[in-house]
Motif scaffolding. Structure first.
Motif, PDB file in Angstrom:
ATOM      1  N   SER A  12       1.230   4.308   4.349  1.00  0.00           N
ATOM      2  CA  SER A  12       0.506   3.045   4.236  1.00  0.00           C
ATOM      3  C   SER A  12      -0.979   3.204   4.556  1.00  0.00           C
ATOM      4  O   SER A  12      -1.839   3.075   3.688  1.00  0.00           O
ATOM      5  CB  SER A  12       1.145   2.000   5.157  1.00  0.00           C
ATOM      6  N   LYS A  13      -1.288   3.509   5.796  1.00  0.00           N
ATOM      7  CA  LYS A  13      -2.687   3.573   6.240  1.00  0.00           C
ATOM      8  C   LYS A  13      -3.461   4.727   5.615  1.00  0.00           C
ATOM      9  O   LYS A  13      -4.631   4.588   5.267  1.00  0.00           O
ATOM     10  CB  LYS A  13      -2.724   3.706   7.764  1.00  0.00           C
ATOM     11  N   LEU A  14      -2.791   5.874   5.459  1.00  0.00           N
ATOM     12  CA  LEU A  14      -3.485   7.051   4.942  1.00  0.00           C
ATOM     13  C   LEU A  14      -3.422   7.154   3.418  1.00  0.00           C
ATOM     14  O   LEU A  14      -4.404   6.859   2.729  1.00  0.00           O
ATOM     15  CB  LEU A  14      -2.930   8.322   5.591  1.00  0.00           C
ATOM     16  N   THR A  15      -2.290   7.556   2.870  1.00  0.00           N
ATOM     17  CA  THR A  15      -2.241   7.742   1.423  1.00  0.00           C
ATOM     18  C   THR A  15      -2.352   6.418   0.676  1.00  0.00           C
ATOM     19  O   THR A  15      -2.811   6.394  -0.469  1.00  0.00           O
ATOM     20  CB  THR A  15      -0.976   8.499   0.971  1.00  0.00           C
ATOM     21  N   GLY A  16      -1.966   5.323   1.311  1.00  0.00           N
ATOM     22  CA  GLY A  16      -2.132   4.016   0.676  1.00  0.00           C
ATOM     23  C   GLY A  16      -3.592   3.741   0.355  1.00  0.00           C
ATOM     24  O   GLY A  16      -3.936   3.327  -0.761  1.00  0.00           O
TER      25      GLY A  16
ATOM     26  N   LEU B 109       0.806  -1.223   0.000  1.00  0.00           N
ATOM     27  CA  LEU B 109       0.000   0.000   0.000  1.00  0.00           C
ATOM     28  C   LEU B 109       0.838   1.273   0.000  1.00  0.00           C
ATOM     29  O   LEU B 109       0.374   2.329  -0.434  1.00  0.00           O
ATOM     30  CB  LEU B 109      -0.935   0.025   1.213  1.00  0.00           C
ATOM     31  N   ALA B 110       2.065   1.188   0.489  1.00  0.00           N
ATOM     32  CA  ALA B 110       2.919   2.370   0.538  1.00  0.00           C
ATOM     33  C   ALA B 110       3.500   2.738  -0.826  1.00  0.00           C
ATOM     34  O   ALA B 110       4.120   3.782  -0.975  1.00  0.00           O
ATOM     35  CB  ALA B 110       4.056   2.158   1.540  1.00  0.00           C
ATOM     36  N   SER B 111       3.270   1.885  -1.830  1.00  0.00           N
ATOM     37  CA  SER B 111       3.835   2.104  -3.163  1.00  0.00           C
ATOM     38  C   SER B 111       2.736   2.291  -4.208  1.00  0.00           C
ATOM     39  O   SER B 111       2.017   1.334  -4.536  1.00  0.00           O
ATOM     40  CB  SER B 111       4.718   0.904  -3.552  1.00  0.00           C
ATOM     41  N   PRO B 112       2.587   3.490  -4.767  1.00  0.00           N
ATOM     42  CA  PRO B 112       1.612   3.693  -5.845  1.00  0.00           C
ATOM     43  C   PRO B 112       1.865   2.770  -7.034  1.00  0.00           C
ATOM     44  O   PRO B 112       0.915   2.301  -7.670  1.00  0.00           O
ATOM     45  CB  PRO B 112       1.800   5.162  -6.232  1.00  0.00           C
ATOM     46  N   GLU B 113       3.138   2.492  -7.312  1.00  0.00           N
ATOM     47  CA  GLU B 113       3.469   1.591  -8.432  1.00  0.00           C
ATOM     48  C   GLU B 113       2.941   0.195  -8.174  1.00  0.00           C
ATOM     49  O   GLU B 113       2.445  -0.481  -9.078  1.00  0.00           O
ATOM     50  CB  GLU B 113       4.983   1.558  -8.641  1.00  0.00           C
ATOM     51  N   SER B 114       3.046  -0.261  -6.919  1.00  0.00           N
ATOM     52  CA  SER B 114       2.547  -1.588  -6.556  1.00  0.00           C
ATOM     53  C   SER B 114       1.031  -1.650  -6.660  1.00  0.00           C
ATOM     54  O   SER B 114       0.461  -2.641  -7.126  1.00  0.00           O
ATOM     55  CB  SER B 114       2.997  -1.941  -5.132  1.00  0.00           C
TER      56      SER B 114
END
Length: 199
Positions: A85-89, A40-45
Motif C-alpha cells: 500500500s504505502k510503498l509500491t502503491g 492503492l494495494a491493487s494495480p488494477e484498481s
C-alpha cells in the motif's frame, strides 16, 4: 489545474484539499467517500481510477496503509501491508499514471518523519518512507515531458496528536495547515526530486 488527490478525506488530505481547492479543480480518490474509488494495494484498481479520471495536471497522494507496531510483531504478512500500500502503491501511482499526467505536470508522494527520526513501532513505515524518498530522487532525472516528482515528509500532525502522541514523545506537533503548504509548493512550484520536510 485538475488535481487528482488520493486520500482527500484523511487528516492531511483534508488540509491539502482545503489549501488547493480555491485555485484548482480537485478530484478526490480513496477507498470510500471520494469521487473515485481506489485501492492503492491493487494495480488494477489504480489503472481503473486513471481511466475514469482521465488526464490530470497533478497527482497528489496522502494515503497508504502501514503496519504500526513493535518489531517483534512485524511478521512478513504485516509488513507486506506496508509494502503493497504505502510503498509500491505510491510508486504504482507514478508508473501507471505517467500517460495520464499532462506535460509539465507533477506527482507528489508522502513519506514521513519516521524515516529520518525513528520511533519504537515505526520500522515498517520507515522502510516505505526511505524507499519512496530514494525512488523520487532517482525518478526525477528520468521523468518524461517535463513532469516533476517530489515527496512531502510530515511530522506528527497536531490534529492527530491524541491518537498518535504517545508514540512520538518529545516530538513537536505540526499543524496540518502547515503540512498542506508543502504539497502546494510541490504542485504549484517548479522544483523536482525534492523532499519537503515539515518537522
Amino acid at each position: 489545474m485538475k488535481i487528482l488527490l488520493i486520500g482527500a478525506n484523511g487528516t492531511i488530505g483534508s488540509a491539502v484539499r482545503g489549501e488547493l481547492e480555491p485555485r484548482h479543480d480537485i478530484v478526490s480518490a480513496g477507498r470510500k467517500g471520494a469521487d473515485v474509488s481506489v485501492d492503492l494495494a491493487s494495480p488494477e484498481s489504480i489503472t481503473a481510477m486513471y481511466r475514469k479520471v482521465g488526464q490530470v495536471d497533478a497527482v497528489v497522494c496522502t494515503a497508504g496503509e502501514t503496519y504500526f507496531g513493535p518489531l517483534s510483531g512485524m511478521t512478513p504478512e504485516r509488513n507486506e501491508l506496508t509494502i503493497r500500500s504505502k510503498l509500491t502503491g505510491q510508486i504504482n501511482l507514478v508508473l501507471l499514471g505517467l500517460e495520464h499526467v499532462r506535460d509539465r505536470g507533477s506527482f507528489t508522494l508522502t513519506t514521513g518523519v519516521i524515516m529520518d527520526d525513528p520511533i519504537a513501532g515505526g520500522a515498517s513505515a520507515a522502510i516505505a518512507g526511505g524507499a519512496i524518498q530514494a525512488f523520487v530522487r532517482s525518478a526525477a532525472i528520468e521523468m518524461p515531458r517535463g513532469i516533476r516528482i517530489n515527496h512531502v515528509s510530515p511530522g506528527v500532525v497536531a490534529e492527530s496528536i491524541e491518537t498518535y502522541g504517545p508514540y512520538f514523545p518529545g516530538f513537536e506537533p505540526v499543524p496540518a495547515a502547515r503540512v498542506a503548504l508543502a504539497y502546494r509548493k510541490s504542485v504549484e512550484g517548479a522544483q523536482t526530486g525534492q523532499a519537503y520536510r515539515v518537522y
